[in-house]
Design a protein around this motif. Structure first.
Motif, PDB file in Angstrom:
ATOM      1  N   UNK A 123     -28.791   0.523  39.549  1.00 48.49           N
ATOM      2  CA  UNK A 123     -28.774   1.014  38.135  1.00 48.49           C
ATOM      3  C   UNK A 123     -29.667   0.396  37.414  1.00 48.49           C
ATOM      4  N   UNK A 124     -30.144   1.072  36.561  1.00 51.66           N
ATOM      5  CA  UNK A 124     -30.821   0.497  35.138  1.00 51.66           C
ATOM      6  C   UNK A 124     -30.445   1.230  34.241  1.00 51.66           C
ATOM      7  N   UNK A 125     -30.040   0.644  33.138  1.00 51.91           N
ATOM      8  CA  UNK A 125     -29.627   0.995  31.884  1.00 51.91           C
ATOM      9  C   UNK A 125     -30.399   0.592  30.738  1.00 51.91           C
ATOM     10  N   UNK A 212     -22.982  -1.753  41.732  1.00 47.82           N
ATOM     11  CA  UNK A 212     -24.341  -1.638  41.911  1.00 47.82           C
ATOM     12  C   UNK A 212     -25.091  -2.852  41.248  1.00 47.82           C
ATOM     13  N   UNK A 213     -26.322  -3.486  41.817  1.00 48.55           N
ATOM     14  CA  UNK A 213     -26.839  -4.336  41.117  1.00 48.55           C
ATOM     15  C   UNK A 213     -27.492  -3.508  39.774  1.00 48.55           C
ATOM     16  N   UNK A 214     -27.405  -3.885  38.723  1.00 47.98           N
ATOM     17  CA  UNK A 214     -27.586  -3.525  37.551  1.00 47.98           C
ATOM     18  C   UNK A 214     -28.428  -4.177  36.629  1.00 47.98           C
ATOM     19  N   UNK A 215     -29.886  -3.407  36.093  1.00 48.92           N
ATOM     20  CA  UNK A 215     -30.705  -4.128  35.257  1.00 48.92           C
ATOM     21  C   UNK A 215     -30.560  -3.552  33.871  1.00 48.92           C
ATOM     22  N   UNK A 258     -45.492  -3.296  30.124  1.00 47.42           N
ATOM     23  CA  UNK A 258     -44.680  -4.687  30.135  1.00 47.42           C
ATOM     24  C   UNK A 258     -43.241  -4.398  31.012  1.00 47.42           C
ATOM     25  N   UNK A 259     -42.609  -3.253  30.571  1.00 46.12           N
ATOM     26  CA  UNK A 259     -41.395  -3.055  31.160  1.00 46.12           C
ATOM     27  C   UNK A 259     -41.412  -2.685  32.726  1.00 46.12           C
ATOM     28  N   UNK A 260     -42.394  -1.950  33.169  1.00 47.75           N
ATOM     29  CA  UNK A 260     -42.610  -1.382  34.583  1.00 47.75           C
ATOM     30  C   UNK A 260     -42.443  -2.301  35.388  1.00 47.75           C
ATOM     31  N   UNK A 261     -43.255  -3.688  35.356  1.00 48.33           N
ATOM     32  CA  UNK A 261     -43.265  -4.679  36.500  1.00 48.33           C
ATOM     33  C   UNK A 261     -41.779  -5.170  36.327  1.00 48.33           C
ATOM     34  N   UNK A 262     -40.888  -5.189  35.339  1.00 44.47           N
ATOM     35  CA  UNK A 262     -39.718  -5.857  35.357  1.00 44.47           C
ATOM     36  C   UNK A 262     -38.696  -4.967  36.198  1.00 44.47           C
ATOM     37  N   UNK A 263     -39.033  -3.806  36.157  1.00 40.74           N
ATOM     38  CA  UNK A 263     -38.237  -2.608  36.981  1.00 40.74           C
ATOM     39  C   UNK A 263     -38.628  -2.810  38.345  1.00 40.74           C
ATOM     40  N   UNK A 264     -39.888  -2.721  38.605  1.00 38.42           N
ATOM     41  CA  UNK A 264     -40.285  -2.616  39.831  1.00 38.42           C
ATOM     42  C   UNK A 264     -39.850  -4.087  40.630  1.00 38.42           C
ATOM     43  N   UNK A 265     -39.835  -5.163  40.016  1.00 40.36           N
ATOM     44  CA  UNK A 265     -39.322  -6.355  40.820  1.00 40.36           C
ATOM     45  C   UNK A 265     -37.992  -6.066  41.123  1.00 40.36           C
ATOM     46  N   UNK A 266     -37.086  -5.649  40.041  1.00 42.26           N
ATOM     47  CA  UNK A 266     -35.578  -5.557  40.345  1.00 42.26           C
ATOM     48  C   UNK A 266     -35.483  -4.488  41.417  1.00 42.26           C
TER      49      UNK A 266
END
Length: 287
Positions: A123-125, A212-215, A258-266
């Motif tokens: 989950x990403x919020x 769920x793991x959540x970002x 900048x945000x996309x790489x953070x999400x892809x790593x997560x």
């Protein structure tokens, strides 16, 4: 960045016509479903999607009353919208997916993760809150958000964008014009139905049950959702991590690179289970 291919379909689910867009992936990643913000048609998240790994399959759709989807005669509440999304995934042939929810869509994402834990892997919020218990933004900002006028009259949306979105929109007038150019309004009623979906809703009493793991992603200059709300989400959800972005409410678009790489790593992280080694039992020795 090269233009990526989207497959558009309008499907009928439980009597509602839903406009969907899928960016096909390579099958190596769990697909990502996007729940968009209030009044926002799916085209508004395309700059963010384009910044993600092209191998990631992405599913976007217009909720009832928005963009190219039909407007229901009576409004949905968040549990009903979560059920509709699950039925849409069934129709499109998806099983387990990852979910990202933006602003209003973040509330729907929380509801979906809670109601359908077997369908939601991660989950990403982004720029969202726990509902009615949130610390509100400034009254003038909330008053402007209560009206769909910015979607119906693009010039009005351009005018108020710096006040309601903050961050990069305060510094670059071209961003508001580019954003307004992608707007596809379906009228006032659908917007009011979305407001009704969140009326009195809160997740605060069951956030601790989201496993769920959540970002959690937050903008530090967000006039709509003050940062303290995102800190609350990260505190209440057991397996959550918080990243603060130096921007406003729409950082997924303005800071996509900048945000996309953070999400892809997560999304790529796989939590390793603890290895419990059996205790070695030595045979008893004879006296």
């Amino acid at each position: 960045m090269p233009q990526q291919h989207f497959i558009f379909r309008t499907i009928e689910v439980d009597g509602q016509f839903l406009r969907t867009a899928v960016r096909p992936g390579q099958g190596n990643h769990t697909p990502l479903l996007i729940f968009n913000g209030i009044g926002a048609n799916l085209e508004l998240v395309f700059p963010f999607v384009q910044a993600l790994d092209p191998e990631l399959e992405v599913i976007a759709f217009d909720v009832p009353g928005v963009g190219g989807s039909s407007t229901p005669l009576t409004p949905f509440r968040f549990p009903g919208l979560a059920r509709l999304a699950a039925r849409m995934l069934d129709y499109l042939g998806y099983g387990q997916i990852n979910v990202i929810g933006v602003s209003w869509g973040g509330a729907l994402a929380q509801q979906f993760a809670y109601d359908y834990p077997e369908r939601c892997k991660k989950l990403i919020l982004a720029a969202t809150s726990a509902g009615t218990v949130m610390v509100p933004g400034r009254p003038g900002v909330l008053l402007k958000m209560a009206s769909p006028r910015r979607y119906i009259q693009p010039s009005h949306g351009v005018k108020i964008a710096p006040d309601i979105y903050g961050g990069s929109f305060r510094r670059d007038p071209k961003l508001a014009k580019a954003h307004a150019a992608k707007v596809r309004s379906s009228g006032k009623l659908g917007y009011y139905w979305q407001l009704f979906a969140g009326l009195g809703w809160t997740s605060i009493h069951w956030l601790h049950r989201i496993k769920q793991p959540t970002l959690v992603l937050a903008g530090d200059d967000d006039p709509i959702i003050p940062l303290v709300n995102m800190r609350l989400l990260a505190w209440r959800i057991p397996n959550a991590e918080l990243h603060v972005i130096d921007d406003g409410h729409l950082f997924l678009v303005t800071r996509a690179d900048a945000v996309a790489p953070i999400i892809m790593r997560f999304l790529a992280e796989e939590k390793q289970r603890a290895v419990i080694r059996p205790q070695l039992v030595r045979p008893a020795t004879k006296p």
